[in-house]
Design a protein around this motif. Sequence first.
Motif, PDB file in Angstrom:
ATOM      1  N   THR A 349      97.149  -2.857  94.226  1.00 10.23           N
ATOM      2  CA  THR A 349      95.870  -3.128  93.590  1.00 10.23           C
ATOM      3  C   THR A 349      95.238  -4.385  94.172  1.00 10.23           C
ATOM      4  O   THR A 349      95.878  -5.162  94.883  1.00 10.23           O
ATOM      5  CB  THR A 349      96.039  -3.334  92.073  1.00 10.23           C
ATOM      6  N   LEU A 350      93.982  -4.573  93.832  1.00  7.79           N
ATOM      7  CA  LEU A 350      93.289  -5.847  93.984  1.00  7.79           C
ATOM      8  C   LEU A 350      92.667  -6.178  92.636  1.00  7.79           C
ATOM      9  O   LEU A 350      92.212  -5.284  91.919  1.00  7.79           O
ATOM     10  CB  LEU A 350      92.190  -5.782  95.044  1.00  7.79           C
ATOM     11  N   VAL A 351      92.638  -7.450  92.286  1.00  7.94           N
ATOM     12  CA  VAL A 351      91.971  -7.887  91.063  1.00  7.94           C
ATOM     13  C   VAL A 351      91.036  -9.040  91.402  1.00  7.94           C
ATOM     14  O   VAL A 351      91.208  -9.743  92.399  1.00  7.94           O
ATOM     15  CB  VAL A 351      92.978  -8.331  89.974  1.00  7.94           C
ATOM     16  N   HIS A 352      90.038  -9.201  90.546  1.00  3.74           N
ATOM     17  CA  HIS A 352      89.076 -10.276  90.725  1.00  3.74           C
ATOM     18  C   HIS A 352      88.722 -10.819  89.345  1.00  3.74           C
ATOM     19  O   HIS A 352      88.762 -10.079  88.350  1.00  3.74           O
ATOM     20  CB  HIS A 352      87.811  -9.775  91.425  1.00  3.74           C
ATOM     21  N   GLU A 353      88.365 -12.098  89.264  1.00  3.08           N
ATOM     22  CA  GLU A 353      88.076 -12.695  87.956  1.00  3.08           C
ATOM     23  C   GLU A 353      87.044 -13.804  88.088  1.00  3.08           C
ATOM     24  O   GLU A 353      87.100 -14.616  89.009  1.00  3.08           O
ATOM     25  CB  GLU A 353      89.359 -13.251  87.324  1.00  3.08           C
ATOM     26  N   GLU A 354      86.093 -13.801  87.155  1.00  4.17           N
ATOM     27  CA  GLU A 354      85.092 -14.858  87.035  1.00  4.17           C
ATOM     28  C   GLU A 354      85.013 -15.302  85.581  1.00  4.17           C
ATOM     29  O   GLU A 354      85.437 -14.586  84.673  1.00  4.17           O
ATOM     30  CB  GLU A 354      83.707 -14.367  87.489  1.00  4.17           C
ATOM     31  N   ASN A 355      84.444 -16.482  85.356  1.00  5.50           N
ATOM     32  CA  ASN A 355      84.255 -17.014  84.012  1.00  5.50           C
ATOM     33  C   ASN A 355      82.760 -17.135  83.709  1.00  5.50           C
ATOM     34  O   ASN A 355      81.997 -17.628  84.549  1.00  5.50           O
ATOM     35  CB  ASN A 355      84.915 -18.390  83.874  1.00  5.50           C
ATOM     36  N   ILE A 356      82.361 -16.683  82.515  1.00  4.50           N
ATOM     37  CA  ILE A 356      80.954 -16.703  82.132  1.00  4.50           C
ATOM     38  C   ILE A 356      80.807 -17.243  80.711  1.00  4.50           C
ATOM     39  O   ILE A 356      81.762 -17.282  79.942  1.00  4.50           O
ATOM     40  CB  ILE A 356      80.318 -15.298  82.208  1.00  4.50           C
ATOM     41  N   VAL A 357      79.576 -17.628  80.369  1.00  2.00           N
ATOM     42  CA  VAL A 357      79.238 -18.011  79.007  1.00  2.00           C
ATOM     43  C   VAL A 357      78.026 -17.196  78.571  1.00  2.00           C
ATOM     44  O   VAL A 357      77.113 -16.951  79.361  1.00  2.00           O
ATOM     45  CB  VAL A 357      78.950 -19.527  78.890  1.00  2.00           C
ATOM     46  N   ILE A 358      78.029 -16.741  77.332  1.00  2.00           N
ATOM     47  CA  ILE A 358      76.916 -15.984  76.787  1.00  2.00           C
ATOM     48  C   ILE A 358      75.872 -16.969  76.267  1.00  2.00           C
ATOM     49  O   ILE A 358      76.185 -17.875  75.491  1.00  2.00           O
ATOM     50  CB  ILE A 358      77.369 -15.048  75.647  1.00  2.00           C
ATOM     51  N   LEU A 359      74.630 -16.775  76.710  1.00  2.00           N
ATOM     52  CA  LEU A 359      73.512 -17.592  76.270  1.00  2.00           C
ATOM     53  C   LEU A 359      72.541 -16.734  75.456  1.00  2.00           C
ATOM     54  O   LEU A 359      72.717 -15.522  75.343  1.00  2.00           O
ATOM     55  CB  LEU A 359      72.795 -18.201  77.479  1.00  2.00           C
ATOM     56  N   GLU A 360      71.493 -17.354  74.928  1.00  2.00           N
ATOM     57  CA  GLU A 360      70.512 -16.625  74.127  1.00  2.00           C
ATOM     58  C   GLU A 360      69.862 -15.501  74.922  1.00  2.00           C
ATOM     59  O   GLU A 360      69.569 -14.431  74.399  1.00  2.00           O
ATOM     60  CB  GLU A 360      69.422 -17.582  73.627  1.00  2.00           C
ATOM     61  N   THR A 361      69.645 -15.737  76.207  1.00  2.00           N
ATOM     62  CA  THR A 361      68.898 -14.781  77.026  1.00  2.00           C
ATOM     63  C   THR A 361      69.779 -13.926  77.933  1.00  2.00           C
ATOM     64  O   THR A 361      69.263 -13.075  78.657  1.00  2.00           O
ATOM     65  CB  THR A 361      67.894 -15.534  77.904  1.00  2.00           C
ATOM     66  N   GLY A 362      71.064 -14.138  77.936  1.00  2.00           N
ATOM     67  CA  GLY A 362      71.945 -13.383  78.824  1.00  2.00           C
ATOM     68  C   GLY A 362      73.232 -14.133  79.054  1.00  2.00           C
ATOM     69  O   GLY A 362      73.830 -14.649  78.123  1.00  2.00           O
TER      70      GLY A 362
END
Length: 379
Positions: A349-362
């Motif tokens: 397999t290959l895996v990938h990962e990112e970190n995000i934050v939810i804001l009011e607009t997206g």
Amino acid sequence: MNPPRGFPEEEYRTRLARAQTMMAAADLSALLLTTEPEIRYFTGFLTRFWESPTRPWFLIIPATGMPIAVIPSIGEALMARTWITDIRTWRAPDLDDDGITLLSDTLRQAAAGCRICAPSGMETHIRMPLADWQTLTRTLPITDDADITRRLRLLKSEAEIAKIRHACTIATRAFARVPEIATSGTPLSQVFRRFQMLCLEEGADWVPYLAGAAAKGGYADVISPATETPLAPGDVLMLDTGLVWDGYFCDFDRNYTVGPASQETQSAHARLIEATEAAFVLAKPGNTTADLADAIAKVTGTTDAGRVGHGLGMQLTEWPSLVPADKTILAPGMVLTLEPGIEVAPGKTLVHEENIVILETGAEYLSTPAKAALVELRT
């Protein structure tokens, strides 16, 4: 510029007020906390001493008034440097009564002996000896906390998000330097050691989590310890780090190719980036974590990993999970990982990962998004 360390007292007062409002709605008299993240969430008590399993630690959130720390005396000086003023201690370890009488008496005082609760859902545990827990609950029945601690920690403040963003920035700088430490012939174990050094050089407080793998065209799993096997041309190297800055984690990975990647490998990696972006576009208030999982699956298909992302903050993994069954509604302040995986060949397999934050607009990326093309390491 680095965000400030710690939090102003008002941050903790806000957390306490929110908790006590929720407790009143659920008719709860006192909340008992025993684990590091929950105690730190309400106090700011940050120490590596939790690595020792010998001593239990307790914090009581009463329905009204200030939190009460019931802790071993070795922690009194540090707790006194937080905003907590009611600190009750015993000399631990006490082989006959390791704080249980003191805890019981304090709970009776704080809750009038009724409607005591503790976190009990998924991803929680009680950090104290089972025998002591049984002693405590024989006379003081303890109920579920109605997900109060989960709901509180699910939505991060701007100050918390700033710390996670900074941890991501540190890891991004370390990942950019991987070509300095990893070339054909370098043992994977050495890559692991040196990468942790890069994280520390770039500003991490510590690196409690580092996973990864390296194999030709893909890898079998992403949680095994590093071996002495040297990197070889055609290998894909993956490093997944959860470093900590001021008590908050990042959690994302990067893939590298040793020498030129095959067309199949490069195509698979590009699809992972596409899947990540598909979920990112849907990561907005009102949608659900299941929506994000579905968006990823439409690009990559299903995998055996169980989930394709999770919450992130004071712990490496937090509620919720990106799985079809988790219908958690996205809201501003949630910090999530997007973690697609793809099978490139049977058993690889290959895996990938990112970190995000939810804001009011997206949503906003906290980690600098990886490009579709794999970074090439020297042979």
